[in-house]
Design a protein around this motif. Structure first.
Motif, PDB file in Angstrom:
ATOM      1  N   UNK A  75       0.856  -1.083  -0.026  1.00 42.37           N
ATOM      2  CA  UNK A  75      -0.020   0.086   0.015  1.00 42.37           C
ATOM      3  C   UNK A  75       0.932   1.173  -0.067  1.00 42.37           C
ATOM      4  N   UNK A  76       0.857   2.094  -1.067  1.00 41.06           N
ATOM      5  CA  UNK A  76       1.370   3.424  -1.041  1.00 41.06           C
ATOM      6  C   UNK A  76       0.634   4.604  -1.538  1.00 41.06           C
ATOM      7  N   UNK A  77       1.179   5.580  -1.297  1.00 39.00           N
ATOM      8  CA  UNK A  77       0.331   6.940  -1.629  1.00 39.00           C
ATOM      9  C   UNK A  77       0.700   8.117  -0.701  1.00 39.00           C
ATOM     10  N   UNK A  78       0.062   9.184  -1.069  1.00 39.60           N
ATOM     11  CA  UNK A  78       0.086  10.154  -0.338  1.00 39.60           C
ATOM     12  C   UNK A  78      -0.954  11.180  -0.530  1.00 39.60           C
ATOM     13  N   UNK A  79      -1.741  11.955   0.565  1.00 43.99           N
ATOM     14  CA  UNK A  79      -2.562  12.623   0.343  1.00 43.99           C
ATOM     15  C   UNK A  79      -3.939  11.800  -0.051  1.00 43.99           C
ATOM     16  N   UNK A  80      -4.509  12.166  -1.399  1.00 47.09           N
ATOM     17  CA  UNK A  80      -5.623  11.488  -1.940  1.00 47.09           C
ATOM     18  C   UNK A  80      -5.065  10.839  -3.341  1.00 47.09           C
ATOM     19  N   UNK A  81      -3.992  10.244  -3.164  1.00 47.20           N
ATOM     20  CA  UNK A  81      -3.465   9.343  -4.329  1.00 47.20           C
ATOM     21  C   UNK A  81      -2.854   8.206  -3.637  1.00 47.20           C
ATOM     22  N   UNK A  82      -3.531   6.905  -3.758  1.00 47.62           N
ATOM     23  CA  UNK A  82      -3.141   5.917  -3.231  1.00 47.62           C
ATOM     24  C   UNK A  82      -3.310   4.714  -4.158  1.00 47.62           C
ATOM     25  N   UNK A  83      -2.396   3.674  -3.836  1.00 44.84           N
ATOM     26  CA  UNK A  83      -2.456   2.407  -4.567  1.00 44.84           C
ATOM     27  C   UNK A  83      -2.139   1.119  -3.671  1.00 44.84           C
ATOM     28  N   UNK A  84      -3.224   0.126  -4.475  1.00 41.00           N
ATOM     29  CA  UNK A  84      -3.002  -1.392  -3.599  1.00 41.00           C
ATOM     30  C   UNK A  84      -2.354  -1.999  -4.700  1.00 41.00           C
TER      31      UNK A  84
END
Length: 426
Positions: free
Chosen positions: A344-353
């Motif tokens: 799981x990675x991202x920042x703010x309102x952008x994330x990825x599974x």
């Protein structure tokens, strides 16, 4: 849907992932012609940060149209453009102590990238450019040259070869600093790397798989560019416009690039693309770079209305709070489906599974859409489920989307297990 299959080109893409005829939308909820609701975790691929039919934006457009405001004026002066420049300077640039000229270019993000590359090469009188692995910068020829995914490359297109690719931050599993590598290549006269006019980079790679560059890496890259007389171009087309909580995604690194490209949500989803450049970089002659649709007044009006949300810190705080909500939900899913979700990675309102199980993310996306959630995939192998919902999404819409995503993931897992495709660690 048969009409689209019969008359629209085979090149159509998202219509295949989301096979419905959509009719209305508000905030982060879309309704098709059958009345079925969908929660939007797709956000127009980053062009709808302010959601569907935001009332402030709608009213500004209605008022402008009803008074017969100018529609398209190319690069002539209009009230709409005056108001946008004024708002952008006073609300965005001045409080951040950023001194940039604004160039309006024709209407896509790729147009902005092409303009930035052309300008950098003109100023430095050098043709080479450095780009990065997993980068995505658009589909016109210059933009394709600095895009990493080989799916979009074909020698028949005549994609220029005056681009060198370098590893993005954390591209390698082991400890290797790609900025140090770049420095070594550029200092070595026999490396085959000509001194570039520019380095173009995303601080977070969206289409590339939600790869987040560290603050230290961005700062080191910026310092290298200054030291070696290279222009730094930041592509903010997808991850700017507030996506990370700051208006610009690179603000966390406290750097000021030479050139910045913005599109997508800067026009609130209406065609608009701009290039910001430091004053000394503005070496254009009048009319040297043009475009018919660089004066889209509706986008100026909508963009000006959206900028009002940035008058204080409330909007930034809400983005960060919702981002934490997304991260927590995604980490719960990772814990619930071990072996199926590897990262799981991202920042703010952008994330990825991310999933290492081949095709799993595409299956989850399909199952989610059938249940009323729009969510696309990213990465070279579509190995990442990508959250890019509107920044104005409500907590209710978020929670409904999380529930649908959980159900979709459970259905995909069951389908894979029945087919005997479960990962060894699951």
């Amino acid at each position: 849907m048969s009409l689209f299959e019969q008359h629209e080109s085979n090149v159509r893409g998202y219509i295949r992932s989301f096979p419905a005829i959509f009719d209305t939308a508000t905030s982060a909820t879309i309704v098709d012609i059958e009345g079925k609701r969908y929660i939007d975790f797709f956000g127009g691929a980053g062009s709808l940060n302010y959601g569907h039919n935001h009332p402030l934006i709608n009213q500004a457009l209605i008022n402008y149209i009803q008074r017969n405001g100018i529609t398209n004026a190319l690069d002539k002066a209009t009230v709409a453009k005056h108001d946008f420049i004024s708002a952008f300077q006073s609300i965005i640039l001045a409080p951040r102590h950023m001194d940039y000229k604004i160039q309006f270019v024709g209407p896509t993000g790729a147009n902005g990238v092409e303009t930035a590359l052309k300008l950098a090469r003109k100023m430095k009188q050098r043709s080479n450019v450095i780009a990065f692995t997993n980068a995505y910068h658009g589909h016109s020829l210059g933009a394709l040259a600095v895009t990493g995914n080989e799916f979009y490359h074909d020698d028949y297109y005549g994609v220029p070869r005056n681009v060198n690719k370098m590893p993005y931050d954390n591209y390698f599993d082991h400890d290797m600093d790609s900025v140090d590598m770049l420095r070594h290549y550029l200092a070595d006269g026999s490396s085959g790397y000509d001194l570039p006019a520019a380095v173009i980079v995303e601080s977070i790679q969206g289409e590339g798989g939600i790869n987040v560059a560290s603050v230290a890496w961005l700062q080191k890259l910026s310092e290298l560019c200054k030291e070696m007389d290279i222009l730094l171009i930041m592509d903010e087309i997808q991850v700017g416009n507030g996506r990370t909580g700051d208006f610009f995604s690179f603000e966390r690194a406290n750097i000021q690039p030479d050139i910045i490209t913005l599109s997508k949500s800067v026009g609130t989803g209406m065609p608009m693309s701009i290039v910001l450049m430091k004053p000394d970089v503005d070496v254009w002659s009048p009319g040297e770079h043009t475009g018919t649709f660089r004066g889209n007044s509706y986008a100026f009006v909508a963009g000006s209305a959206a900028l009002e949300l940035w008058r204080n810190d409330d909007f930034s705080r809400s983005i960060r709070a919702k981002g934490e909500q997304v991260e927590q939900a995604f980490r719960r899913l990772q814990a619930r489906y071990p072996g199926w979700i590897s990262d799981v990675r991202g920042l703010g309102m952008i994330w990825g599974l991310e999933s290492l199980v081949e095709g799993f993310c595409n299956e989850v996306s399909k199952q989610a859409f059938e249940r009323g959630l729009m969510m696309e995939t990213a990465g070279a192998s579509d190995q990442v489920l990508k959250f890019l919902g509107p920044l104005v999404i409500s907590e209710t819409e978020l929670e409904e989307g999380f529930e649908i995503l959980d159900d979709a993931m459970a259905a995909a897992v069951e389908q894979y297990q029945q087919a005997g495709k479960a990962p060894l660690s699951a």
